[in-house]
Design a protein around this motif. Structure first.
Motif, PDB file in Angstrom:
ATOM      1  N   ASP A  14       0.817  -1.219   0.000  1.00  0.00           N
ATOM      2  CA  ASP A  14       0.000   0.000   0.000  1.00  0.00           C
ATOM      3  C   ASP A  14       0.850   1.267   0.000  1.00  0.00           C
ATOM      4  N   ASN A  48      -7.416   3.915   0.510  1.00  0.00           N
ATOM      5  CA  ASN A  48      -6.336   2.939   0.464  1.00  0.00           C
ATOM      6  C   ASN A  48      -6.493   2.138  -0.834  1.00  0.00           C
ATOM      7  N   THR A  64      -5.338  -0.654  -1.710  1.00  0.00           N
ATOM      8  CA  THR A  64      -5.476  -2.099  -1.542  1.00  0.00           C
ATOM      9  C   THR A  64      -6.835  -2.483  -0.972  1.00  0.00           C
ATOM     10  N   SER A  65      -7.370  -1.682  -0.044  1.00  0.00           N
ATOM     11  CA  SER A  65      -8.673  -2.010   0.554  1.00  0.00           C
ATOM     12  C   SER A  65      -9.833  -1.313  -0.145  1.00  0.00           C
ATOM     13  N   LYS A 104     -10.984   1.471   0.657  1.00  0.00           N
ATOM     14  CA  LYS A 104     -11.752   2.166   1.695  1.00  0.00           C
ATOM     15  C   LYS A 104     -11.017   3.424   2.126  1.00  0.00           C
ATOM     16  N   GLU A 114      -9.354   5.561   4.708  1.00  0.00           N
ATOM     17  CA  GLU A 114      -8.698   5.212   5.967  1.00  0.00           C
ATOM     18  C   GLU A 114      -7.789   6.354   6.413  1.00  0.00           C
ATOM     19  N   MET A 173      -4.883   1.604  10.343  1.00  0.00           N
ATOM     20  CA  MET A 173      -6.191   0.947  10.467  1.00  0.00           C
ATOM     21  C   MET A 173      -6.798   1.218  11.823  1.00  0.00           C
TER      22      MET A 173
END
Length: 153
Positions: free
Chosen positions: A66, A125, A127-128, A130, A132, A153
């Protein structure tokens, strides 16, 4: 061997393995600083005209999980972006995070005052996918801010 001891040791090993795996999945503050230092050295060796496309093309040397490099001019223009090439060339001073923080404006103001700094804001993010909390480490190079950040996180 006592069954309770075996279970406790197994649980401890399992917990340590999970903690290691989770820790290895995301970049650390030390890795962000190291990535920025590597990017700054690359800019100084190769010149901005060669370095910025490498950062934006997601070269394996400058993207790690990330963690990726971004470069902003002190005017707020994106010069390189390791996660979103569509932002390159855009002036982003008015960009706000979900809390209304003008994070690019703050970043370039900090870069104008300090040779290096950490900045907190919220961002998607890659990778997610979402939003963050993020901490961005930046170093000023001439009239730019060379940055890489970690997601908390």
């Amino acid at each position: 061997m006592n069954k309770a001891i075996v279970l406790a040791v197994t649980a401890a090993i399992g917990a340590a393995t999970v903690n290691f795996a989770v820790g290895a999945e995301f970049a650390t503050k030390d890795e962000a600083q190291a990535m920025v230092k590597k990017a700054v050295a690359f800019i100084k060796e190769q010149g901005a005209e060669k370095a910025y496309p490498v950062f934006t093309d997601k070269d394996a040397k400058f993207v790690d999980r990330d963690l990726y490099v971004v470069v902003y001019g002190l005017d707020g223009k994106v010069l390189a972006h390791g996660a979103n090439a569509k932002l390159v060339g855009k002036e982003m001073l008015d960009a706000q995070d979900v809390d209304g923080k003008f994070y690019v404006k703050e970043r370039v103001e900090l870069a104008g005052k300090q040779p290096s700094f950490w900045q907190d804001y919220k961002f998607v993010n890659p990778t997610s996918k979402k939003v963050e909390p993020k901490q961005m480490y930046c170093e000023r190079v001439a009239e730019t801010a060379v940055c890489a950040g970690i997601y908390r996180m």
